[in-house]
Design a protein around this motif. Structure first.
Motif, PDB file in Angstrom:
ATOM      1  N   ALA A 189      -8.255  -1.929   7.261  1.00 17.16           N
ATOM      2  CA  ALA A 189      -8.460  -1.097   8.447  1.00 17.16           C
ATOM      3  C   ALA A 189      -7.145  -0.903   9.201  1.00 17.16           C
ATOM      4  CB  ALA A 189      -9.512  -1.728   9.352  1.00 17.16           C
ATOM      5  N   GLU A 190      -6.333  -1.939   9.278  1.00 14.42           N
ATOM      6  CA  GLU A 190      -5.031  -1.831   9.941  1.00 14.42           C
ATOM      7  C   GLU A 190      -4.096  -0.913   9.163  1.00 14.42           C
ATOM      8  OE1 GLU A 190      -1.608  -2.254  12.288  1.00 14.42           O
ATOM      9  OE2 GLU A 190      -3.749  -2.487  12.727  1.00 14.42           O
ATOM     10  N   MET A 191      -4.110  -1.002   7.849  1.00 16.59           N
ATOM     11  CA  MET A 191      -3.271  -0.136   7.020  1.00 16.59           C
ATOM     12  C   MET A 191      -3.618   1.330   7.228  1.00 16.59           C
ATOM     13  SD  MET A 191      -3.352  -2.360   3.490  1.00 16.59           S
ATOM     14  CE  MET A 191      -2.738  -4.037   3.402  1.00 16.59           C
ATOM     15  N   VAL A 192      -4.919   1.628   7.260  1.00 16.67           N
ATOM     16  CA  VAL A 192      -5.362   3.007   7.472  1.00 16.67           C
ATOM     17  C   VAL A 192      -4.997   3.472   8.875  1.00 16.67           C
ATOM     18  CG1 VAL A 192      -7.382   4.524   7.573  1.00 16.67           C
ATOM     19  CG2 VAL A 192      -7.191   2.818   5.747  1.00 16.67           C
ATOM     20  N   ARG A 193      -5.121   2.585   9.860  1.00 14.09           N
ATOM     21  CA  ARG A 193      -4.729   2.947  11.226  1.00 14.09           C
ATOM     22  C   ARG A 193      -3.265   3.359  11.271  1.00 14.09           C
ATOM     23  NH1 ARG A 193      -1.850   1.476  15.291  1.00 14.09           N
ATOM     24  NH2 ARG A 193      -1.029  -0.374  14.233  1.00 14.09           N
ATOM     25  N   GLN A 194      -2.417   2.613  10.573  1.00 16.48           N
ATOM     26  CA  GLN A 194      -0.981   2.904  10.621  1.00 16.48           C
ATOM     27  C   GLN A 194      -0.622   4.210   9.926  1.00 16.48           C
ATOM     28  OE1 GLN A 194       1.688  -0.238   9.404  1.00 16.48           O
ATOM     29  NE2 GLN A 194       0.545  -1.807  10.494  1.00 16.48           N
ATOM     30  N   THR A 195      -1.240   4.491   8.797  1.00 16.07           N
ATOM     31  CA  THR A 195      -0.789   5.619   7.975  1.00 16.07           C
ATOM     32  C   THR A 195      -1.563   6.913   8.213  1.00 16.07           C
ATOM     33  OG1 THR A 195      -2.254   5.048   6.127  1.00 16.07           O
ATOM     34  CG2 THR A 195      -0.067   4.045   6.152  1.00 16.07           C
ATOM     35  N   GLY A 196      -2.819   6.804   8.656  1.00 13.30           N
ATOM     36  CA  GLY A 196      -3.633   7.991   8.793  1.00 13.30           C
ATOM     37  C   GLY A 196      -4.057   8.545   7.444  1.00 13.30           C
ATOM     38  N   SER A 197      -4.452   9.800   7.418  1.00 16.61           N
ATOM     39  CA  SER A 197      -4.931  10.426   6.186  1.00 16.61           C
ATOM     40  C   SER A 197      -3.802  10.576   5.175  1.00 16.61           C
ATOM     41  CB  SER A 197      -5.542  11.795   6.488  1.00 16.61           C
ATOM     42  OG  SER A 197      -6.652  11.660   7.358  1.00 16.61           O
ATOM     43  N   PRO A 198      -4.120  10.528   3.885  1.00 19.40           N
ATOM     44  CA  PRO A 198      -3.096  10.626   2.842  1.00 19.40           C
ATOM     45  C   PRO A 198      -2.328  11.953   2.921  1.00 19.40           C
ATOM     46  CG  PRO A 198      -5.163   9.841   1.923  1.00 19.40           C
ATOM     47  CD  PRO A 198      -5.460  10.281   3.312  1.00 19.40           C
ATOM     48  N   MET A 199      -1.015  11.868   2.646  1.00 17.40           N
ATOM     49  CA  MET A 199      -0.155  13.044   2.622  1.00 17.40           C
ATOM     50  C   MET A 199       0.621  13.053   1.310  1.00 17.40           C
ATOM     51  SD  MET A 199       1.396  12.982   6.501  1.00 17.40           S
ATOM     52  CE  MET A 199       2.540  14.295   6.084  1.00 17.40           C
ATOM     53  N   PHE A 200       0.744  14.232   0.708  1.00 19.11           N
ATOM     54  CA  PHE A 200       1.421  14.386  -0.574  1.00 19.11           C
ATOM     55  C   PHE A 200       2.460  15.499  -0.494  1.00 19.11           C
ATOM     56  CE2 PHE A 200      -2.672  12.539  -1.435  1.00 19.11           C
ATOM     57  CZ  PHE A 200      -2.450  11.637  -2.453  1.00 19.11           C
ATOM     58  N   ASP A 201       3.488  15.380  -1.304  1.00 16.75           N
ATOM     59  CA  ASP A 201       4.444  16.465  -1.464  1.00 16.75           C
ATOM     60  C   ASP A 201       3.789  17.566  -2.294  1.00 16.75           C
ATOM     61  OD1 ASP A 201       7.524  17.276  -1.382  1.00 16.75           O
ATOM     62  OD2 ASP A 201       6.766  17.683  -3.406  1.00 16.75           O
ATOM     63  N   LYS A 202       3.780  18.769  -1.793  1.00 11.97           N
ATOM     64  CA  LYS A 202       3.052  19.852  -2.459  1.00 11.97           C
ATOM     65  C   LYS A 202       3.646  20.201  -3.813  1.00 11.97           C
ATOM     66  CE  LYS A 202       1.267  22.001   1.767  1.00 11.97           C
ATOM     67  NZ  LYS A 202       1.247  23.233   2.609  1.00 11.97           N
ATOM     68  N   GLU A 203       4.948  20.099  -3.957  1.00 11.40           N
ATOM     69  CA  GLU A 203       5.586  20.495  -5.209  1.00 11.40           C
ATOM     70  C   GLU A 203       5.469  19.418  -6.283  1.00 11.40           C
ATOM     71  OE1 GLU A 203       9.568  21.797  -4.644  1.00 11.40           O
ATOM     72  OE2 GLU A 203       9.019  23.422  -3.265  1.00 11.40           O
ATOM     73  N   SER A 204       5.757  18.163  -5.916  1.00 14.82           N
ATOM     74  CA  SER A 204       5.794  17.086  -6.905  1.00 14.82           C
ATOM     75  C   SER A 204       4.469  16.360  -7.067  1.00 14.82           C
ATOM     76  CB  SER A 204       6.870  16.070  -6.518  1.00 14.82           C
ATOM     77  OG  SER A 204       6.512  15.401  -5.307  1.00 14.82           O
ATOM     78  N   GLY A 205       3.600  16.441  -6.054  1.00 10.45           N
ATOM     79  CA  GLY A 205       2.357  15.677  -6.077  1.00 10.45           C
ATOM     80  C   GLY A 205       2.523  14.225  -5.716  1.00 10.45           C
ATOM     81  N   LEU A 206       3.723  13.819  -5.335  1.00  9.80           N
ATOM     82  CA  LEU A 206       3.979  12.424  -4.973  1.00  9.80           C
ATOM     83  C   LEU A 206       3.414  12.122  -3.590  1.00  9.80           C
ATOM     84  CD1 LEU A 206       7.680  12.135  -6.169  1.00  9.80           C
ATOM     85  CD2 LEU A 206       5.692  11.054  -7.237  1.00  9.80           C
ATOM     86  N   MET A 207       2.860  10.919  -3.447  1.00 12.45           N
ATOM     87  CA  MET A 207       2.343  10.508  -2.145  1.00 12.45           C
ATOM     88  C   MET A 207       3.510  10.210  -1.208  1.00 12.45           C
ATOM     89  SD  MET A 207      -0.344   7.450  -1.120  1.00 12.45           S
ATOM     90  CE  MET A 207      -1.871   8.402  -1.121  1.00 12.45           C
ATOM     91  N   LYS A 208       3.407  10.705   0.001  1.00 13.95           N
ATOM     92  CA  LYS A 208       4.409  10.459   1.031  1.00 13.95           C
ATOM     93  C   LYS A 208       3.921   9.467   2.085  1.00 13.95           C
ATOM     94  CE  LYS A 208       7.511  13.237  -0.601  1.00 13.95           C
ATOM     95  NZ  LYS A 208       8.761  12.656  -1.174  1.00 13.95           N
ATOM     96  N   ARG A 209       2.614   9.432   2.259  1.00 14.80           N
ATOM     97  CA  ARG A 209       2.049   8.554   3.286  1.00 14.80           C
ATOM     98  C   ARG A 209       0.578   8.340   2.966  1.00 14.80           C
ATOM     99  NH1 ARG A 209       4.022   6.876   8.014  1.00 14.80           N
ATOM    100  NH2 ARG A 209       2.596   6.306   9.702  1.00 14.80           N
ATOM    101  N   GLY A 210       0.063   7.153   3.271  1.00 15.20           N
ATOM    102  CA  GLY A 210      -1.357   6.920   3.067  1.00 15.20           C
ATOM    103  C   GLY A 210      -1.657   5.576   2.446  1.00 15.20           C
ATOM    104  N   VAL A 211      -2.907   5.405   2.025  1.00 11.44           N
ATOM    105  CA  VAL A 211      -3.397   4.153   1.465  1.00 11.44           C
ATOM    106  C   VAL A 211      -4.100   4.424   0.141  1.00 11.44           C
ATOM    107  CG1 VAL A 211      -4.933   2.170   1.798  1.00 11.44           C
ATOM    108  CG2 VAL A 211      -3.682   3.113   3.759  1.00 11.44           C
ATOM    109  N   ILE A 212      -3.725   3.673  -0.876  1.00 11.27           N
ATOM    110  CA  ILE A 212      -4.456   3.652  -2.142  1.00 11.27           C
ATOM    111  C   ILE A 212      -4.995   2.238  -2.318  1.00 11.27           C
ATOM    112  CG2 ILE A 212      -4.376   3.963  -4.644  1.00 11.27           C
ATOM    113  CD1 ILE A 212      -1.888   5.689  -4.269  1.00 11.27           C
ATOM    114  N   VAL A 213      -6.291   2.100  -2.438  1.00  9.10           N
ATOM    115  CA  VAL A 213      -6.906   0.791  -2.623  1.00  9.10           C
ATOM    116  C   VAL A 213      -7.219   0.597  -4.102  1.00  9.10           C
ATOM    117  CG1 VAL A 213      -8.781  -0.764  -1.977  1.00  9.10           C
ATOM    118  CG2 VAL A 213      -7.923   0.921  -0.331  1.00  9.10           C
TER     119      VAL A 213
END
Length: 318
Positions: A202-226
């Motif tokens: 819950a703390e991890m999600v609070r810090q990062t918010g919703s997942p964000m990705f680079d549109k061109e590469s598809g790489l994650m820039k911010r978020g949580v993967i469980v």
């Protein structure tokens, strides 16, 4: 210094004195050993105050949005506050191998990995070195570190320690291993695992918010993967874990359902851990995940289990 008195840190707060104070009475992980690591005392993790790592290299076996084409810049730290009996990295979890690193050298490693083309800096099992890592990240960012920072964790974390990382970590990659306290006690000697891991998540999600990705590469820039690793004979517990994740976090996280459990010589005599997960077990769990509406995530192919996915902890890159 009580870690709970620190809260979120600013660059001014992060100093060697601050890090040393947290080492004098260590409560960084849920074991809360209260040892003076500056004086060479060790608690459950087995480590003193100087960071120790076993490997720093490009790693291509994380989720696709982390490994990409260039690899994730993984730094595997020695020692662990969980020490699961089936750990594939048990040699470093037990602290049997590793190289001592200064904060300065650690910051240089981060920059070297970025220069090698790493898409991110991947801190693997790092809870017991969080203060030193904060110092190293502060230095590295001042010298040009720009790629996202990933905190790769077994999930057994103290919320107050995670708060020290706010603003330093972009992506959290925790496990949620068990729902059952009986399983967590049996395999990780931590009956409070789910309580601690769910609060940490819950703390991890609070810090990062919703997942964000680079549109061109598809790489994650911010978020949580469980991550959830399916264990042999434990599909019921896996379903409880997945239902909890769906009901608690919805689309605010990605879920990685893993079938790569690999029996090793040290688990051969442990009942329930002496075989791989069957294709049928894994299929049932994936079908359940789809039925309850988990759409954002990853699954593994049938050949994902095997020791070939375990890197050599030979001091590479240190």
């Amino acid at each position: 210094m009580d870690i709970q008195s620190k809260g979120r840190q600013t660059d001014t707060d992060i100093s060697r004195q601050w890090a040393d104070d947290l080492m004098r009475d260590c409560t960084l992980c849920p074991r809360r050993c209260h040892v003076n690591r500056l004086e060479g005392e060790t608690g459950y993790c087995g480590q003193t105050a100087e960071p120790v790592a076993a490997r720093a290299a490009l790693h291509f076996w994380e989720e696709p949005c982390l490994s990409g084409t260039g690899g994730s810049g993984a730094v595997f730290f020695s020692g662990c506050s969980l020490k699961c009996v089936f750990c594939q990295n048990h040699r470093i979890a037990l602290g049997e191998t590793g190289t001592k690193l200064s904060v300065e050298r650690l910051s240089q490693i981060f920059l070297e990995l970025q220069q090698q083309g790493a898409h991110n800096i991947n801190l693997v099992t790092a809870a017991h070195f969080v203060p030193q890592i904060c110092l190293a990240l502060k230095q590295a960012k001042a010298m040009g570190l720009t790629v996202p920072v990933v905190y790769n964790s077994g999930g057994y974390e103290e919320v107050e320690t995670l708060k020290l990382l706010e603003g330093m970590v972009d992506i959290y990659l925790p496990d949620l291993k068990y729902y059952s306290f009986e399983l967590s006690q049996r395999y990780s000697h931590a009956a409070d695992y789910f309580e601690k891991a769910s609060a940490a998540l819950a703390e991890m999600v609070r810090q990062t918010g919703s997942p964000m990705f680079d549109k061109e590469s598809g790489l994650m820039k911010r978020g949580v993967i469980v991550r959830h690793l399916l264990l042999p004979n434990e599909t019921k517990d896996s379903k409880k874990v997945l239902r909890y994740l769906r009901e608690s976090f919805g689309n605010d996280i990605y879920v990685s359902i893993m079938n790569q459990f690999t029996p090793t010589p040290h688990t051969a005599q442990i009942a329930g851990l002496n075989r791989r997960v069957t294709p049928e077990e894994y299929r049932r769990v994936l079908t359940f995940a789809e039925r309850i509406g988990i759409e954002q995530g990853y699954f593994q192919e049938d050949d994902a289990a095997g020791e070939c996915f375990i890197p050599e902890f030979d001091g590479t890159g240190l």
